[in-house]
Design an enzyme around this catalytic site. Structure first.
Site, mmCIF file in Angstrom:
data_model
loop_
_atom_site.group_PDB
_atom_site.id
_atom_site.type_symbol
_atom_site.label_atom_id
_atom_site.label_comp_id
_atom_site.label_asym_id
_atom_site.label_seq_id
_atom_site.Cartn_x
_atom_site.Cartn_y
_atom_site.Cartn_z
ATOM 1 N N PRO A 1 4.262 1.987 -5.944
ATOM 2 C CA PRO A 1 2.924 2.533 -5.138
ATOM 3 C C PRO A 1 2.532 4.012 -5.926
ATOM 4 C CG PRO A 1 4.634 1.742 -3.691
ATOM 5 C CD PRO A 1 5.422 1.778 -4.924
ATOM 6 N N GLU A 2 1.266 3.928 -5.921
ATOM 7 C CA GLU A 2 0.522 5.073 -6.184
ATOM 8 C C GLU A 2 0.205 6.040 -5.060
ATOM 9 O OE1 GLU A 2 -1.267 5.089 -9.943
ATOM 10 O OE2 GLU A 2 -0.402 3.107 -10.847
ATOM 11 N N ARG B 1 7.603 2.826 -18.850
ATOM 12 C CA ARG B 1 6.602 1.900 -18.158
ATOM 13 C C ARG B 1 5.547 1.505 -19.104
ATOM 14 N NH1 ARG B 1 5.814 2.851 -12.844
ATOM 15 N NH2 ARG B 1 5.097 0.664 -12.785
#
Length: 268
Positions: A2-3, A257
């Site tokens: 989650p950002e 990522r």
């Protein structure tokens, strides 16, 4: 993971549901049991976020949560369900209107009880947050001296708090900047534009509850709800044609990522 917009929304929702009232705090799983007992039944002062960190303040004690890759909250009203599985922490309260409210936390990377001072140490380690009143110049001071790529720097929470893999890929595309450019080769005007855009994008994410970075003119349809296929320029679009130039979007791993970029629109 989650950002920042997700944590900001969570903080706002939890504050509205529980702040100013006594909260029953438990740890059905047991991993947070001793800490939960210390704050159980106390009045919650506030819930706030900075970047990807969530802080719930109970007087001098602070419950700190970092969701990491697998953490998740579920919430509801009325009587909560029977605890099942690895339920790290549960809150129960009367709610603003007297109806019961609850929220459950599972899978978080961090769920710990801190003092005010320890919370301050975490905040001191984090860069400015586009969703908070913070100084983008602090991030620029780090970026402008660094040989590290801008794609990696945007993921470094000590440089900039709250930006994750989606916002990284999308904001760099929106400004035509290669993720492989060294931070020190970025112009200050470019950084100012990136910061301003992140402020707009994250605020929009808070409002919508999702990340949408495409402009209406670059979508398959300009009106109505934005479909999942139309939400992003490059993120998770490897091999598909760039929305602007038609070049296949590329991907490779950067700082653990998957990075996505257009080699034409974001030429080095």
């Amino acid at each position: 993971m989650p950002e920042g917009h997700t944590l900001f929304r969570l903080a706002r929702e939890q504050h509205a549901a529980f702040a100013g009232r006594e909260v029953h705090v438990t740890s059905p799983q047991g991993r947070f049991a001793a800490e939960a007992e210390l704050v159980d039944g106390r009045v919650l002062d506030e819930v706030t976020s900075w970047g990807k960190h969530l802080f719930a303040v109970f007087g001098p004690d602070v419950v700190h949560v970092h969701l990491g890759l697998y953490g998740k909250y579920t919430s509801g009203r009325g009587i909560p369900p029977e605890p099942r599985g690895a339920l790290r922490m549960r809150w129960e309260g009367p709610g603003e209107d007297g109806e019961g409210v609850w929220t459950d936390l599972r899978g978080a990377t961090a769920c710990e009880l801190l003092t005010d001072g320890e919370m301050g140490l975490i905040l001191d380690r984090l860069g400015p947050d586009p969703l908070r009143k913070s100084d983008p110049g602090k991030a620029w001071a780090r970026i402008s001296r660094s040989r590290v790529t801008i794609g990696a720097l945007l993921m470094d929470q000590a440089v900039l708090a709250g930006v994750g893999n989606v916002y990284r890929a999308e904001v760099l595309f929106r400004h035509g900047i290669s993720p492989f450019r060294a931070g020190r080769d970025l112009g200050e005007t470019e950084w100012t534009a990136i910061w301003a855009d992140l402020v707009v994008l994250l605020r929009a994410g808070v409002k919508a509850g999702r990340i949408v970075t495409t402009r209406p003119e670059d979508r398959s349809r300009r009106r109505g709800a934005v479909t999942r296929d139309d939400a992003h320029y490059v993120y998770r679009r490897a091999g598909l044609p760039c929305r602007i130039c038609g070049t296949p979007v590329r991907t490779e791993v950067m700082v653990g990522r998957n990075l996505f970029w257009c080699p034409t629109c974001q030429a080095v």
